[in-house]
Design an enzyme around this catalytic site. Structure first.
Site, PDB file in Angstrom:
ATOM      1  N   ASN A   1       0.873  -1.334   0.038  1.00  0.00           N
ATOM      2  CA  ASN A   1      -0.016   0.008  -0.012  1.00  0.00           C
ATOM      3  C   ASN A   1       1.008   1.492  -0.108  1.00  0.00           C
ATOM      4  O   ASN A   1       2.137   1.105   0.430  1.00  0.00           O
ATOM      5  CB  ASN A   1      -0.783  -0.027   1.115  1.00  0.00           C
ATOM      6  CG  ASN A   1      -0.125  -0.041   2.456  1.00  0.00           C
ATOM      7  OD1 ASN A   1       0.272  -1.084   2.930  1.00  0.00           O
ATOM      8  ND2 ASN A   1       0.012   1.086   3.104  1.00  0.00           N
TER       9      ASN A   1
ATOM     10  N   LYS B   1      17.057   2.008 -18.756  1.00  0.00           N
ATOM     11  CA  LYS B   1      18.010   2.646 -18.533  1.00  0.00           C
ATOM     12  C   LYS B   1      18.199   2.616 -17.094  1.00  0.00           C
ATOM     13  O   LYS B   1      17.296   2.732 -16.466  1.00  0.00           O
ATOM     14  CB  LYS B   1      17.940   4.248 -18.958  1.00  0.00           C
ATOM     15  CG  LYS B   1      18.144   4.378 -20.628  1.00  0.00           C
ATOM     16  CD  LYS B   1      17.710   5.809 -21.021  1.00  0.00           C
ATOM     17  CE  LYS B   1      18.849   6.647 -20.531  1.00  0.00           C
ATOM     18  NZ  LYS B   1      18.762   8.015 -21.272  1.00  0.00           N
TER      19      LYS B   1
ATOM     20  N   TYR C   1      -4.414   5.840  12.041  1.00  0.00           N
ATOM     21  CA  TYR C   1      -4.679   6.888  10.847  1.00  0.00           C
ATOM     22  C   TYR C   1      -5.807   7.966  11.267  1.00  0.00           C
ATOM     23  O   TYR C   1      -6.464   7.689  12.233  1.00  0.00           O
ATOM     24  CB  TYR C   1      -5.097   6.234   9.463  1.00  0.00           C
ATOM     25  CG  TYR C   1      -4.312   5.393   8.858  1.00  0.00           C
ATOM     26  CD1 TYR C   1      -3.345   6.076   7.835  1.00  0.00           C
ATOM     27  CD2 TYR C   1      -3.866   3.887   9.248  1.00  0.00           C
ATOM     28  CE1 TYR C   1      -2.363   5.056   7.261  1.00  0.00           C
ATOM     29  CE2 TYR C   1      -2.678   3.428   8.627  1.00  0.00           C
ATOM     30  CZ  TYR C   1      -1.992   3.864   7.666  1.00  0.00           C
ATOM     31  OH  TYR C   1      -1.044   3.333   7.049  1.00  0.00           O
TER      32      TYR C   1
ATOM     33  N   LYS D   1       1.910   1.428  16.319  1.00  0.00           N
ATOM     34  CA  LYS D   1       2.171   2.686  15.497  1.00  0.00           C
ATOM     35  C   LYS D   1       1.008   3.339  15.134  1.00  0.00           C
ATOM     36  O   LYS D   1      -0.002   3.089  14.803  1.00  0.00           O
ATOM     37  CB  LYS D   1       3.052   2.335  14.296  1.00  0.00           C
ATOM     38  CG  LYS D   1       3.958   3.412  13.733  1.00  0.00           C
ATOM     39  CD  LYS D   1       4.735   3.217  12.603  1.00  0.00           C
ATOM     40  CE  LYS D   1       4.029   3.060  11.095  1.00  0.00           C
ATOM     41  NZ  LYS D   1       4.863   2.724  10.097  1.00  0.00           N
ATOM     42  N   MET D   2       1.159   5.019  15.292  1.00  0.00           N
ATOM     43  CA  MET D   2       0.104   5.841  14.927  1.00  0.00           C
ATOM     44  C   MET D   2       0.655   6.860  14.032  1.00  0.00           C
ATOM     45  O   MET D   2       1.782   7.025  13.962  1.00  0.00           O
ATOM     46  CB  MET D   2      -0.479   6.311  16.199  1.00  0.00           C
ATOM     47  CG  MET D   2       0.451   7.401  17.042  1.00  0.00           C
ATOM     48  SD  MET D   2      -0.297   7.870  18.492  1.00  0.00           S
ATOM     49  CE  MET D   2      -0.948   9.431  17.779  1.00  0.00           C
ATOM     50  N   LYS D   3      -0.308   7.718  13.342  1.00  0.00           N
ATOM     51  CA  LYS D   3       0.276   8.758  12.576  1.00  0.00           C
ATOM     52  C   LYS D   3       0.289   9.904  13.156  1.00  0.00           C
ATOM     53  O   LYS D   3      -0.603  10.142  14.054  1.00  0.00           O
ATOM     54  CB  LYS D   3      -0.953   8.888  11.468  1.00  0.00           C
ATOM     55  CG  LYS D   3      -0.852   7.401  10.288  1.00  0.00           C
ATOM     56  CD  LYS D   3       0.246   7.251   9.997  1.00  0.00           C
ATOM     57  CE  LYS D   3       0.150   6.009   8.927  1.00  0.00           C
ATOM     58  NZ  LYS D   3       1.717   5.573   8.538  1.00  0.00           N
TER      59      LYS D   3
ATOM     60  N   ASP E   1       4.465   8.201  12.984  1.00  0.00           N
ATOM     61  CA  ASP E   1       5.009   8.142  11.659  1.00  0.00           C
ATOM     62  C   ASP E   1       4.288   9.479  11.126  1.00  0.00           C
ATOM     63  O   ASP E   1       3.123   9.609  11.134  1.00  0.00           O
ATOM     64  CB  ASP E   1       4.270   6.961  11.092  1.00  0.00           C
ATOM     65  CG  ASP E   1       4.562   6.934   9.560  1.00  0.00           C
ATOM     66  OD1 ASP E   1       5.451   7.981   8.822  1.00  0.00           O
ATOM     67  OD2 ASP E   1       4.389   5.937   8.791  1.00  0.00           O
ATOM     68  N   ALA E   2       5.126  10.201  10.586  1.00  0.00           N
ATOM     69  CA  ALA E   2       4.656  11.376   9.988  1.00  0.00           C
ATOM     70  C   ALA E   2       4.525  11.424   8.218  1.00  0.00           C
ATOM     71  O   ALA E   2       4.218  12.320   7.717  1.00  0.00           O
ATOM     72  CB  ALA E   2       5.732  12.660  10.262  1.00  0.00           C
ATOM     73  N   ASN E   3       4.968  10.321   7.796  1.00  0.00           N
ATOM     74  CA  ASN E   3       4.995   9.906   6.431  1.00  0.00           C
ATOM     75  C   ASN E   3       5.435  11.105   5.544  1.00  0.00           C
ATOM     76  O   ASN E   3       4.911  11.582   4.418  1.00  0.00           O
ATOM     77  CB  ASN E   3       3.305   9.801   6.141  1.00  0.00           C
ATOM     78  CG  ASN E   3       2.878   8.435   6.554  1.00  0.00           C
ATOM     79  OD1 ASN E   3       2.084   8.438   7.543  1.00  0.00           O
ATOM     80  ND2 ASN E   3       3.282   7.663   5.801  1.00  0.00           N
TER      81      ASN E   3
ATOM     82  N   GLU F   1       9.205   8.200  12.850  1.00  0.00           N
ATOM     83  CA  GLU F   1       9.384   7.832  11.519  1.00  0.00           C
ATOM     84  C   GLU F   1       9.176   8.741  10.402  1.00  0.00           C
ATOM     85  O   GLU F   1       8.147   9.456  10.551  1.00  0.00           O
ATOM     86  CB  GLU F   1       8.400   6.606  11.434  1.00  0.00           C
ATOM     87  CG  GLU F   1       8.349   5.805   9.962  1.00  0.00           C
ATOM     88  CD  GLU F   1       7.692   4.903   9.844  1.00  0.00           C
ATOM     89  OE1 GLU F   1       6.982   4.543   8.781  1.00  0.00           O
ATOM     90  OE2 GLU F   1       7.308   4.061  10.725  1.00  0.00           O
TER      91      GLU F   1
ATOM     92  N   GLU G   1      10.969   3.470   3.742  1.00  0.00           N
ATOM     93  CA  GLU G   1       9.760   2.818   2.949  1.00  0.00           C
ATOM     94  C   GLU G   1       9.581   3.610   1.601  1.00  0.00           C
ATOM     95  O   GLU G   1       9.250   2.637   0.644  1.00  0.00           O
ATOM     96  CB  GLU G   1       8.539   2.990   3.593  1.00  0.00           C
ATOM     97  CG  GLU G   1       7.839   4.200   3.669  1.00  0.00           C
ATOM     98  CD  GLU G   1       6.570   4.343   4.539  1.00  0.00           C
ATOM     99  OE1 GLU G   1       5.502   4.550   3.880  1.00  0.00           O
ATOM    100  OE2 GLU G   1       6.815   4.035   5.867  1.00  0.00           O
TER     101      GLU G   1
ATOM    102  N   ASP H   1      11.353  -1.294   1.527  1.00  0.00           N
ATOM    103  CA  ASP H   1      10.400  -2.372   1.161  1.00  0.00           C
ATOM    104  C   ASP H   1      10.573  -2.921   0.023  1.00  0.00           C
ATOM    105  O   ASP H   1      10.540  -2.299  -1.165  1.00  0.00           O
ATOM    106  CB  ASP H   1       8.763  -1.709   1.339  1.00  0.00           C
ATOM    107  CG  ASP H   1       7.589  -2.358   0.808  1.00  0.00           C
ATOM    108  OD1 ASP H   1       7.981  -3.707   0.512  1.00  0.00           O
ATOM    109  OD2 ASP H   1       6.794  -2.118   1.110  1.00  0.00           O
TER     110      ASP H   1
ATOM    111  N   HIS I   1       8.555  -1.933   5.744  1.00  0.00           N
ATOM    112  CA  HIS I   1       7.222  -1.614   5.527  1.00  0.00           C
ATOM    113  C   HIS I   1       6.687  -2.547   4.625  1.00  0.00           C
ATOM    114  O   HIS I   1       7.165  -3.358   3.918  1.00  0.00           O
ATOM    115  CB  HIS I   1       7.372  -0.027   4.737  1.00  0.00           C
ATOM    116  CG  HIS I   1       6.181   0.591   4.202  1.00  0.00           C
ATOM    117  ND1 HIS I   1       5.977  -0.190   2.801  1.00  0.00           N
ATOM    118  CD2 HIS I   1       5.162   1.219   4.638  1.00  0.00           C
ATOM    119  CE1 HIS I   1       4.793   0.596   2.367  1.00  0.00           C
ATOM    120  NE2 HIS I   1       4.322   1.343   3.678  1.00  0.00           N
TER     121      HIS I   1
ATOM    122  N   GLU J   1       6.548  -4.878   9.423  1.00  0.00           N
ATOM    123  CA  GLU J   1       5.330  -4.416   9.578  1.00  0.00           C
ATOM    124  C   GLU J   1       4.116  -5.247   9.519  1.00  0.00           C
ATOM    125  O   GLU J   1       4.109  -6.258   8.675  1.00  0.00           O
ATOM    126  CB  GLU J   1       5.276  -2.951   8.936  1.00  0.00           C
ATOM    127  CG  GLU J   1       4.081  -2.035   9.150  1.00  0.00           C
ATOM    128  CD  GLU J   1       4.320  -0.824   8.326  1.00  0.00           C
ATOM    129  OE1 GLU J   1       3.713   0.228   8.569  1.00  0.00           O
ATOM    130  OE2 GLU J   1       4.607  -1.047   7.191  1.00  0.00           O
TER     131      GLU J   1
END
Length: 391
Positions: free
Chosen positions: A53, A99, A158, A184-186, A215-217, A241, A267, A294, A324, A343
């Site tokens: 995902n 390439k 999330y 883990k949370m966002k 995790d701040a993405n 993260e 990731e 990943d 990930h 994960e």
């Protein structure tokens, strides 16, 4: 033995939530099936793959470039020294006339094909994927016997349009009830003060022996990343993260100088070269930080093997890796290569997230079953999807 068909199907995932950057309600996945003329128990042997995902389906690339090259390859050119179809030879055929550089979505498409190739190879050998990888694909510096159990954590937390802090706490309790010990949370999708309240609420429901990662993405500027680092330093977090852009190594280096706790990232690196640059220039600390490359999003296990060797050569131990993706392919890789863990996405990103019923969680660890291949057929929710792509 030969490949008789390769098919791709684009499938939506079930996700009505957001992280700090994207809304997943329109996210989809490419599912790939490689069918052979080999028959076992009255059925042709088929290998399956799909992308993790966070990246969209890759049907165009697969159907227009990658699959045709494999179909056009001479059948004997795909047979390896073990007498079976060889994932690395399939990978090379698929990458013909590509390439260097320009990784992007091509890396994801190749990861899908590679996952299906390794699933197929393990089924042809009649062994679980983690056993095949341990026997044929591991770095010689990795212990020969695969891990009996793999540490896993539950990724969730999330942002939902209709859920508050109590729902977040209930979600995290549900993961503990399943046997996870790290959740883990966002963060980054709300103001800092609100995220701090959310973090404190989750920590309040975690019993002794359990911990929380955030995790701040990749959402933050350097100023925001440092402000969060200062606030997060007050809490016993498993890791902080992906604060900023995954390719901004200078920002990461400055963050590592400021934040003493563990950082996690990787990731969204899509190649061996990008992973090597992270190790060279990101300022990460081999004694505490976590690498999350990943394979399913970065050219597959065939490429990830080079990354593992690079880590050894750079003075890192691959046991700092926690891939990930939250699916069984990376779980098998973690077991074979003695990675720190993997994960999991229990209950979200259906039907692709999480593990099958044959993978029970005990004290934060998974014991892998003995089914040949990745074991995707053990996941009941995936059965109709696999049947549809197989045709």
């Amino acid at each position: 033995m030969r490949i008789v068909d390769i098919r791709e199907k684009t499938v939506p995932i079930e996700a009505d939530m957001s992280n700090a950057f994207i809304n997943f309600s329109k996210m989809n996945v490419s599912v790939l099936a490689i069918a052979t003329d080999e028959v076992r128990d009255g059925e042709p042997v088929v290998g399956y793959g799909f992308n993790s995902n966070g990246r969209y389906a890759q049907g165009g690339l697969l159907r227009e470039r990658i699959i045709p090259r494999v179909r056009e390859a001479e059948p004997e050119s795909l047979i390896g020294e073990h007498g079976d179809l060889d994932p690395e030879l399939i990978w090379r055929a698929a990458m013909r006339d590509e390439k260097p550089g320009g990784h992007g979505d091509r890396a994801v498409a190749m990861g899908i094909l590679d996952m299906a190739s390794w699933d197929l190879a393990a089924k042809l050998a009649g062994v679980p994927l983690y056993r095949l990888l341990s026997d044929r694909a591991r770095d010689p510096r990795t212990p020969a016997e695969p891990l009996a159990r793999v540490w896993v954590y539950a990724a969730g937390g999330y942002y939902y349009p209709d859920r508050g802090i109590e729902a977040l706490q209930a979600e995290m309790r549900s993961y503990l009830d399943l046997g996870y010990r790290t959740v883990k949370m966002k963060i980054g999708g709300a103001p800092l003060e609100e995220d701090v309240r959310r973090i404190e609420a989750v920590l309040a429901v975690l019993p002794e022996g359990c911990d929380l990662a955030v995790d701040a993405n990749g959402r933050f500027t350097l100023e925001q990343a440092l402000a969060y680092a200062d606030a997060l330093s007050a809490y016993p977090l498993r890791w902080y993260e992906e604060a900023g852009d995954p390719l901004d190594h200078e920002e990461l280096r400055l963050l590592a100088e400021r934040y003493e706790g563990p950082l996690a990232t990787g990731e969204n690196l899509l190649s061996f070269q990008e992973a090597r640059n992270l190790i060279r220039y990101g300022g990460l600390r081999p004694d505490r930080d976590i690498l999350q490359m990943d394979p399913a999003l970065s050219y597959g296990l065939t490429e990830f093997r080079r990354t593992v060797a690079m880590l050894f050569d750079s003075g890192w131990n691959p046991d700092r890796c926690v891939p990930h993706g939250g699916h069984q392919f990376n779980l098998s890789i973690a077991a074979a290569f003695h990675l720190h863990g993997a994960e999991s996405y229990p209950g979200i990103f259906a039907p692709f997230g999480g593990f099958a019923d044959g993978y029970p969680i005990e004290d934060g660890h998974v014991r892998l079953p003995d089914a040949p291949g990745i074991g995707l057929e053990l996941k009941a929710g995936l059965a109709p999807v696999l049947a549809a792509v197989r045709g």
